[in-house]
Design an enzyme around this catalytic site. Sequence first.
Site, PDB file in Angstrom:
ATOM      1  CB  SER A 268      -0.977   0.025   1.175  1.00 64.36           C
ATOM      2  OG  SER A 268      -1.880   0.978   1.079  1.00 64.36           O
TER       3      SER A 268
ATOM      4  CG  ASP B 194       7.256   4.996 -11.572  1.00 63.87           C
ATOM      5  OD1 ASP B 194       7.824   3.868 -11.531  1.00 63.87           O
ATOM      6  OD2 ASP B 194       6.033   5.040 -11.852  1.00 63.87           O
TER       7      ASP B 194
ATOM      8  CE  LYS C  46      -4.920  -2.405   0.935  1.00 62.90           C
ATOM      9  NZ  LYS C  46      -5.329  -0.997   1.054  1.00 62.90           N
TER      10      LYS C  46
END
Length: 552
Positions: free
Chosen positions: A305, A316, A330
């Site tokens: 999460s 990224d 998740k």
Amino acid sequence: MPADSPKRFNIWTPLTFSVILILGILIGFQLNKYLFNKRSIINDADRNDRLEEIIDVINAKYVDSVSTDSLYEDAISGILKHLDPHTVYIPARELASVTESLEGNFQGIGIEFHILNDTLMVTSVLKNGPSSDAGVLPGDKIIKVGDSVVAGIGINGDDIITKLRGLEGSIVNLKLYRPSNNEFIDLKVKRGTIPIFSLDAAYMLDASTGYIRINRFSATTYREFMKALNVLKKSGMKKMILDLRDNPGGYLDASTAIADELISGEKLLVYTQGRASEKEQYLSGQKGKFEQGELVVLVDEGSASASEVLSGAVQDWDRGVIMGRRTYGKGLVQQQFDMGDGSALRLTVARYYTPSGRSIQRSYSKGKEAYENDFENRFTNGSLTSDDTLTSSDTMRYFTKALHRIVYGGGGIKPDIVVPYESKRYAGELYDLLSSEILPNTIYDYFSRHAAEFAYYKTFAQFDKSFKINDALLKALKNNLSVKYSTQSNKVWNDAAAMATLQNDIKATIARMLFRTNGYYQEINKDDNMVQRALRILNSNEYSAIVGRNGL
């Protein structure tokens, strides 16, 4: 003229009623169109009445007595099993305990304990907390709480927590036995607000490398992180290892606030979107305290999460190196709906997407059981103990924002550097000893009887330099372990590498009792392969080959 008033009323009355009638028809027509695709309130009541009616009949006529609450909870579970694995119903009796770890505090006396031989032993005391102020020490054994005897009666953890917690400012009387002095002590402890720390550790690994471990993202995490960050920077930190292993997530805002401290400029950190939820973007923007400097983020199969949001943003934007094992996967956003009886429904309303557009959520199309057994499946198929078996055919390719490196979707964050689970290192005999309750029980008992000697160590540095595991403790351990693990003990005691790992675990357990989790991780990380490898990468060309010297 007054005589004309009734005439004017008679003339306008029919017209007035006509207008009202027409407006009513138009409003009704529009309301009908608006509600066409919505569930009727009457139908909702009917459906609710059916459930109520069935439970009423069962209560009135069923052959045995049943719990109405259990019937309701089973009915709700039946509804939710058709949804995703993370939509959950939380009964009112459980909501407070579920929520308090995220809120960051509770009312109590500020100790950690372990039930040793049917007696409550204090294993750690919060510095400057209620118990510390009253004189409670690690190693003390609690005999009575108020008028209730709690030793030798088979008490469990939940029962003792209920007795020790209470309203802030209230007094609890404790009778303690201190084995190191062979004395009984009566103390009054004034309950207070006890923080639940989300940072397990923050310290310098070497002259320029800081280490921070976050165990979840709570309401206090960002504040804890910033305090630790400022201290480490003053200590000379130029490089950071951020440990998110086994971090199940928590509040998104805490995760993105920390990401903003690490990632420069105005950049997308994560966005959420769902069928009934508009796209919402979370951006960096403020001048962060650690936007420059090498960064390694440690993750594993327990990182979920909000942990995946943070590590996904770092990856990224090519800000740092992600190291470890593929994360949990998740990526579903829950919104809490509070029910009238004090219970709550945490309903999935959207999905998380990393800046490159990857969905963090792994598939649950094979059902909840298969989804929940993912760890065992990955261990069996070798994903945890060797290179990740997730291949490009299982995923979609995405590209990082700065360096256009290939990263993969398909669920979870796949690290830049995969560090397999060391099954061989902990195989067989050593694993049996490390996972046995006999090991901590023996250490706790030894500490309790020698607590006065351990009180000599005021700082971790002093403890780390001076404390040596003596023969008496090792002999007690081997004797106790050999009752159940004779073969394993003999092999470990004759294996230098295994013995070094065992002794590191023993010393770390004692360090936790003296200096809480910060002491534990300072000791245990000396033998942690992933932490040690991260240190090597931060000081090698391998880091630069992945993201450049300072990240971007």
